[in-house]
Scaffold this active site. Structure first.
Site, PDB file in Angstrom:
ATOM      1  N   CYS A  58       0.910  -1.197   0.088  1.00 24.25           N
ATOM      2  CA  CYS A  58      -0.118  -0.153  -0.021  1.00 24.25           C
ATOM      3  C   CYS A  58       0.971   1.039  -0.113  1.00 24.25           C
ATOM      4  O   CYS A  58       0.638   2.332  -0.383  1.00 24.25           O
ATOM      5  CB  CYS A  58      -0.920   0.042   1.273  1.00 24.25           C
ATOM      6  SG  CYS A  58      -1.740  -1.470   1.560  1.00 24.25           S
ATOM      7  N   ASP A  90      -3.101  -2.997   7.945  1.00 25.54           N
ATOM      8  CA  ASP A  90      -4.127  -3.973   8.422  1.00 25.54           C
ATOM      9  C   ASP A  90      -3.875  -5.089   8.161  1.00 25.54           C
ATOM     10  O   ASP A  90      -4.103  -6.165   8.858  1.00 25.54           O
ATOM     11  CB  ASP A  90      -5.381  -3.297   8.078  1.00 25.54           C
ATOM     12  CG  ASP A  90      -5.839  -1.939   8.871  1.00 25.54           C
ATOM     13  OD1 ASP A  90      -5.111  -1.472   9.544  1.00 25.54           O
ATOM     14  OD2 ASP A  90      -7.035  -1.726   8.605  1.00 25.54           O
ATOM     15  N   CYS A 131      -2.215   2.873   3.074  1.00 23.25           N
ATOM     16  CA  CYS A 131      -2.914   2.065   3.914  1.00 23.25           C
ATOM     17  C   CYS A 131      -4.059   2.753   4.638  1.00 23.25           C
ATOM     18  O   CYS A 131      -4.028   3.944   4.900  1.00 23.25           O
ATOM     19  CB  CYS A 131      -1.922   1.293   4.700  1.00 23.25           C
ATOM     20  SG  CYS A 131      -2.850  -0.305   5.201  1.00 23.25           S
ATOM     21  N   ASP A 132      -4.992   1.929   4.938  1.00 23.29           N
ATOM     22  CA  ASP A 132      -6.327   2.668   5.580  1.00 23.29           C
ATOM     23  C   ASP A 132      -6.278   3.719   6.392  1.00 23.29           C
ATOM     24  O   ASP A 132      -6.895   4.654   6.285  1.00 23.29           O
ATOM     25  CB  ASP A 132      -7.190   1.438   6.226  1.00 23.29           C
ATOM     26  CG  ASP A 132      -7.188   0.257   5.204  1.00 23.29           C
ATOM     27  OD1 ASP A 132      -6.931   0.178   4.030  1.00 23.29           O
ATOM     28  OD2 ASP A 132      -8.054  -0.909   5.861  1.00 23.29           O
ATOM     29  N   LYS A 133      -5.506   3.658   7.488  1.00 18.81           N
ATOM     30  CA  LYS A 133      -5.452   4.560   8.685  1.00 18.81           C
ATOM     31  C   LYS A 133      -4.860   6.052   7.965  1.00 18.81           C
ATOM     32  O   LYS A 133      -5.132   6.973   8.805  1.00 18.81           O
ATOM     33  CB  LYS A 133      -5.223   4.184   9.739  1.00 18.81           C
ATOM     34  CG  LYS A 133      -5.976   2.879  10.353  1.00 18.81           C
ATOM     35  CD  LYS A 133      -7.506   2.876  10.394  1.00 18.81           C
ATOM     36  CE  LYS A 133      -8.001   1.836  10.553  1.00 18.81           C
ATOM     37  NZ  LYS A 133      -7.766   0.823   9.461  1.00 18.81           N
ATOM     38  N   CYS A 203      -5.365  -2.377  -1.038  1.00 17.35           N
ATOM     39  CA  CYS A 203      -6.294  -3.500  -1.305  1.00 17.35           C
ATOM     40  C   CYS A 203      -7.195  -3.081  -2.318  1.00 17.35           C
ATOM     41  O   CYS A 203      -7.958  -2.036  -2.498  1.00 17.35           O
ATOM     42  CB  CYS A 203      -6.970  -3.854  -0.105  1.00 17.35           C
ATOM     43  SG  CYS A 203      -5.798  -4.496   1.325  1.00 17.35           S
ATOM     44  N   SER A 477     -13.423  -5.114   8.352  1.00 15.54           N
ATOM     45  CA  SER A 477     -12.580  -4.699   7.525  1.00 15.54           C
ATOM     46  C   SER A 477     -13.571  -4.272   6.216  1.00 15.54           C
ATOM     47  O   SER A 477     -14.741  -4.861   6.289  1.00 15.54           O
ATOM     48  CB  SER A 477     -11.651  -5.848   7.165  1.00 15.54           C
ATOM     49  OG  SER A 477     -11.250  -5.610   5.678  1.00 15.54           O
TER      50      SER A 477
END
Length: 573
Positions: A58, A90, A131-133, A203, A477
């Site tokens: 990511c 994650d 990435c996500d956060k 992702c 998720s």
């Protein structure tokens, strides 16, 4: 062609307190050692904040993406100043104790951006995220500081290829369940594992990263189109350079982050989350961004957006396509156009200098594309999530609706004080069709860190167990799907009634009534929290400071109060 630096304007540079006057000679001496010269001291100093790391696809390409950002800053007359912050991936930490660090990292990233920018009184900010956060963290920092800035997402990963079909990391987690059930051998699992992630990028489905990247574009905090471009696409560098140009323009115009982060723009973002079948984590992140901006935008606003916007994007985890397919079909511009044409979204400014409507009008829909439908022919005739209340969740919980058409579920509770125990029960074949899995003490305080339950939901899917519900004070998720309810508030560790449920209690979840209740007199019970080692370090600080998930699980003092419709729901019934 370079633009002139900002000099003697009506809006003096913030950085002048560091770079101007005899008293700042020592500061300039340090800056000269770092490569700045006389001309640079009258130019905007732009923080290029990077979440680069070699630990995850990511973010592993973001170091390279910084150079075109820097080039764009210089071309526009600014001076790029590099900083780095952390990422907790994650995907790697999923199902391990490390997953507790994921949501906590959102606050640490936001704090570190604030400290770097405020500590040096920089004029503008470009946050490069993956990435996500890292994505909501960047928006939270900009909202908190209210300085000129924008967010550039590093882009989606491309599809993996296995057995003549496109796959993503979602398929790996589901393969783990199939392996546990004996339906897939070691070699088969390794083949899926080895094929799912072909290179750089976050992702590939409409999981949390791509959901939040779309949300920030709709909010106007990312330039429309920039976040859609996949990580390995040759056009990504040009988008990065554009971002470098734009941030200097924002400084020149005095346009700070809260010009773009408004109640209307947050609502637009929530509409896009619903219409795209996006991650329920967006509810947590949008309310957190709002809290940082001092706005009363909460979970009920997210629910309103979801009621207004049925799912029109056929994207994984519940659909067929991946984020790079959406890019090829017409991207976020096309989704925005659908929302605006249907009268659901409203016009707001964006960091590109153009309005949301202007950006949407430039949408180019690829002939024959099947990814984005219309609201007259949606993928699902309802939104992708809903906020529900009841005995179990007086402050609310979030139920995922994309990927299934179930309206009501009732069954006996199977209670687990933590994710690992639930996962082991699934893998042991101890969960039956019709069960309601309850996973508690995984909330913001109780984890601490509010872990995601993808390991459990994917194992259920991989084992072919379909007629079950799962409720938790933790999260899910973006790759999770099924009849799942997360963010139950108050959480068990804060004395929430989810702590009082016993094995065998009948739990009822009604989507249409927006209710989640249990056939038990919880008032006569007392909780028995599991014995766990007390958290230390950053985990202890987070547990001491964090608010309810209904308030975005933020750690800032005095966030807006949690919205609640529990009383209204009972009166209506």
């Amino acid at each position: 062609m370079s633009k002139n630096p900002i000099q003697n304007s009506e809006r003096p540079l913030r950085s002048a307190v560091v770079t101007r006057g005899a008293n700042r000679a020592a500061a300039r001496s340090y800056l000269r050692a770092a490569g700045l010269g006389d001309d640079d001291f009258s130019r905007p100093l732009i923080a290029v904040v990077n979440t680069w790391s070699s630990v995850t696809p990511c973010n592993m390409h973001l170091g390279d993406l910084a150079e075109p950002v820097r080039r764009g800053v210089r071309e526009a007359g600014g001076v790029p100043i590099d900083f780095n912050t952390i990422v907790v991936t994650d995907g790697i930490s999923m199902g391990t104790p490390g997953m507790k660090a994921s949501l906590i990292s959102r606050e640490v990233i936001a704090d570190s951006i604030e400290l770097a920018v405020q500590g040096h009184q920089l004029d503008g900010v470009v946050c490069i995220v993956g990435c996500d956060k890292t994505i909501p963290a960047a928006a939270m920092a900009l909202a908190r500081m209210d300085v000129p800035g924008l967010v550039l997402y590093g882009g989606t990963i491309m599809a993996g290829r296995h057995a003549d079909k496109d796959i993503s990391i979602q398929d790996v987690f589901e393969a783990i369940g199939a392996h546990g059930a004996g339906a897939l051998d070691d070699d088969g699992l390794k083949a899926v594992e080895s094929a799912a992630c072909p290179g750089a990028g976050a992702c590939g489905g409409q999981f949390t990263a791509n959901t939040m990247a779309m949300a920030l574009s709709m909010m106007g905090l990312s330039p429309m189109g920039a976040n859609d471009v996949p990580a390995v696409h040759p056009g990504k560098a040009a988008e990065a350079e554009r971002c470098g140009n734009l941030v200097v323009d924002l400084v020149r115009q005095g346009h700070t982050a809260r010009r773009f982060i408004t109640h209307r723009s947050l609502y637009n973002a929530a509409l896009a989350v619903s219409a795209s079948g996006g991650s329920t984590n967006a509810v947590l992140h949008l309310t957190a961004i709002a809290a940082e901006a001092g706005l009363s935008f909460g979970i009920e606003d997210c629910n309103d957006a979801c009621e207004a916007a049925p799912v029109i994007c056929d994207l994984k985890p519940g659909g067929r396509f991946l984020a790079h397919d959406l890019f090829a079909a017409g991207g976020t511009r096309l989704v925005a156009k659908r929302l605006l044409e249907a009268g659901k979204a409203s016009d707001t400014p964006t960091v590109s200098g153009r309005s949301l409507t202007d950006e949407a009008e430039e949408a180019i829909e690829t002939a024959g594309q099947q990814v984005v439908r219309t609201f007259t022919s949606p993928v699902i005739p309802r939104g992708s999530f809903a906020v529900i209340y009841g005995d179990i969740a007086p402050e609310g919980a979030v139920i995922k609706l994309a990927g299934h058409d179930i309206e009501r579920f009732e069954g006996p509770a199977r209670v687990f004080d933590g994710e690992q125990a639930a996962f082991e029960a699934v893998q042991a074949g101890a969960i039956s069709e019709g069960d309601v899995i309850v996973i508690r003490y995984e909330g913001p305080k109780g984890g601490p860190g509010m872990r995601e339950m993808l390991q459990v939901t994917a194992a259920l899917k991989g084992r072919g167990v379909q007629n079950v519900a799962l409720i938790t004070d933790g999260r899910f998720s973006g790759a999770s799907y099924g009849f799942v309810v997360g963010h139950v508030a108050p959480e068990a560790a804060a004395g929430g009634p989810i702590a009082l449920i016993h094995d065998g209690d009948r739990v009822r979840i009604d989507v249409r009534a927006r209710s989640i209740d249990v056939d038990a007199d919880l008032s006569t019970r007392r909780a028995q929290p599991p014995q766990k080692p007390p958290p230390v370090g950053a985990f202890a600080k987070y547990a001491a400071l964090v608010t309810s998930s209904a308030q975005g699980a933020v750690t800032i003092p005095n966030p807006p109060p949690a919205q609640s419709r529990a009383a209204t729901q009972r009166e209506a019934s």
